[in-house]
Write a protein that holds these residues in place. Structure first.
Motif, short mmCIF file in Angstrom:
data_model
loop_
_atom_site.label_atom_id
_atom_site.label_comp_id
_atom_site.label_asym_id
_atom_site.label_seq_id
_atom_site.Cartn_x
_atom_site.Cartn_y
_atom_site.Cartn_z
N ILE A 19 0.83 -1.20 0.00
CA ILE A 19 0.00 0.00 0.00
C ILE A 19 0.87 1.25 0.00
CG2 ILE A 19 -2.02 -1.04 1.08
CD1 ILE A 19 -1.11 0.07 3.71
N GLU A 20 0.30 2.31 -0.55
CA GLU A 20 0.97 3.61 -0.58
C GLU A 20 0.68 4.31 0.74
OE1 GLU A 20 3.18 6.48 -1.13
OE2 GLU A 20 3.06 5.21 -2.90
N LYS A 21 1.67 4.36 1.62
CA LYS A 21 1.41 4.89 2.96
C LYS A 21 1.13 6.39 2.98
CE LYS A 21 6.02 5.79 4.75
NZ LYS A 21 6.93 5.48 5.84
N HIS A 22 1.47 7.09 1.91
CA HIS A 22 1.19 8.52 1.85
C HIS A 22 -0.04 8.84 0.99
CE1 HIS A 22 4.76 9.48 4.07
NE2 HIS A 22 5.48 8.76 3.25
N ALA A 23 -0.88 7.83 0.77
CA ALA A 23 -2.11 8.05 0.00
C ALA A 23 -3.02 9.01 0.76
CB ALA A 23 -2.83 6.72 -0.24
N ILE A 24 -3.75 9.80 0.02
CA ILE A 24 -4.64 10.80 0.63
C ILE A 24 -5.67 10.13 1.54
CG2 ILE A 24 -6.30 10.89 -1.27
CD1 ILE A 24 -5.02 13.99 0.53
N ASP A 25 -6.07 8.89 1.23
CA ASP A 25 -7.05 8.17 2.06
C ASP A 25 -6.52 7.91 3.47
OD1 ASP A 25 -8.43 8.02 -0.29
OD2 ASP A 25 -8.18 5.88 -0.57
N LEU A 26 -5.22 7.79 3.61
CA LEU A 26 -4.64 7.39 4.89
C LEU A 26 -4.10 8.55 5.73
CD1 LEU A 26 -2.71 4.20 3.76
CD2 LEU A 26 -4.99 4.36 4.73
N GLU A 27 -4.05 9.73 5.17
CA GLU A 27 -3.50 10.88 5.90
C GLU A 27 -4.57 11.55 6.74
OE1 GLU A 27 -0.37 11.83 6.10
OE2 GLU A 27 0.41 10.40 4.66
N PRO A 28 -4.32 12.02 7.93
CA PRO A 28 -3.11 11.78 8.72
C PRO A 28 -3.15 10.37 9.31
CG PRO A 28 -4.65 13.05 10.02
CD PRO A 28 -5.27 12.84 8.66
N MET A 29 -1.98 9.75 9.45
CA MET A 29 -1.90 8.37 9.93
C MET A 29 -1.30 8.34 11.34
SD MET A 29 -0.09 4.95 8.35
CE MET A 29 -0.58 5.26 6.69
N HIS A 30 -2.14 8.58 12.33
CA HIS A 30 -1.70 8.53 13.73
C HIS A 30 -1.59 7.08 14.20
CE1 HIS A 30 -2.15 12.82 13.82
NE2 HIS A 30 -3.43 12.72 13.46
N ASN A 31 -2.50 6.24 13.74
CA ASN A 31 -2.49 4.82 14.09
C ASN A 31 -2.52 4.05 12.77
OD1 ASN A 31 -3.28 2.14 14.65
ND2 ASN A 31 -4.38 2.77 16.49
N PRO A 32 -1.37 3.52 12.32
CA PRO A 32 -1.31 2.85 11.02
C PRO A 32 -2.31 1.71 10.85
CG PRO A 32 0.90 3.18 11.88
CD PRO A 32 -0.05 3.56 12.97
N HIS A 33 -2.48 0.88 11.86
CA HIS A 33 -3.41 -0.25 11.74
C HIS A 33 -4.84 0.23 11.55
CE1 HIS A 33 0.03 -2.08 13.96
NE2 HIS A 33 -0.11 -2.94 12.97
N ALA A 34 -5.27 1.17 12.36
CA ALA A 34 -6.63 1.69 12.24
C ALA A 34 -6.83 2.42 10.92
CB ALA A 34 -6.95 2.62 13.42
N SER A 35 -5.82 3.16 10.48
CA SER A 35 -5.93 3.90 9.22
C SER A 35 -6.13 2.95 8.05
CB SER A 35 -4.68 4.75 8.99
OG SER A 35 -4.57 5.74 9.96
N ILE A 36 -5.36 1.87 8.01
CA ILE A 36 -5.47 0.92 6.91
C ILE A 36 -6.81 0.20 6.94
CG2 ILE A 36 -4.54 -1.25 5.98
CD1 ILE A 36 -1.75 -0.15 6.90
N VAL A 37 -7.22 -0.25 8.11
CA VAL A 37 -8.47 -1.00 8.23
C VAL A 37 -9.69 -0.14 7.91
CG1 VAL A 37 -10.00 -2.16 9.90
CG2 VAL A 37 -7.56 -2.69 9.87
N HIS A 38 -9.71 1.10 8.38
CA HIS A 38 -10.91 1.92 8.26
C HIS A 38 -10.94 2.86 7.06
CE1 HIS A 38 -12.52 0.54 12.04
NE2 HIS A 38 -11.35 0.78 12.62
N ARG A 39 -9.76 3.22 6.51
CA ARG A 39 -9.78 4.24 5.47
C ARG A 39 -9.13 3.84 4.15
NH1 ARG A 39 -7.70 8.73 9.44
NH2 ARG A 39 -5.81 8.07 8.41
N ALA A 40 -8.42 2.73 4.10
CA ALA A 40 -7.78 2.34 2.84
C ALA A 40 -8.83 2.02 1.79
CB ALA A 40 -6.86 1.14 3.06
N SER A 41 -8.55 2.41 0.55
CA SER A 41 -9.44 2.11 -0.56
C SER A 41 -8.64 1.39 -1.65
CB SER A 41 -10.05 3.40 -1.12
OG SER A 41 -9.04 4.17 -1.77
#
Length: 59
Positions: A19-41
């Motif tokens: 995954i692209e960790k700087h994708a707009i869907d994931l910013e801001p990424m305070h908690n990487p696990h929660a960001s990926i699970v809830h906001r990754a597209s």
């Protein structure tokens, strides 16, 4: 499978999603696990590897 799964090491099969960790869907990424699970597209996925072969995208 001959014991070639479960451990990341040379010679084992790999199933991965890159995954692209700087994708707009994931910013801001305070908690990487929660960001990926809830906001990754689907736009967040750069590549998919199945049984050690890249089947989608590029890395």
């Amino acid at each position: 499978m001959g014991g070639k799964i479960g451990i990341i090491q040379n010679g084992n099969m790999a199933d991965c999603i890159f995954i692209e960790k700087h994708a707009i869907d994931l910013e801001p990424m305070h908690n990487p696990h929660a960001s990926i699970v809830h906001r990754a597209s689907e736009n967040t996925i750069k590549a998919v590897m199945y049984e050690g072969k890249l089947v989608h995208g590029k890395i």
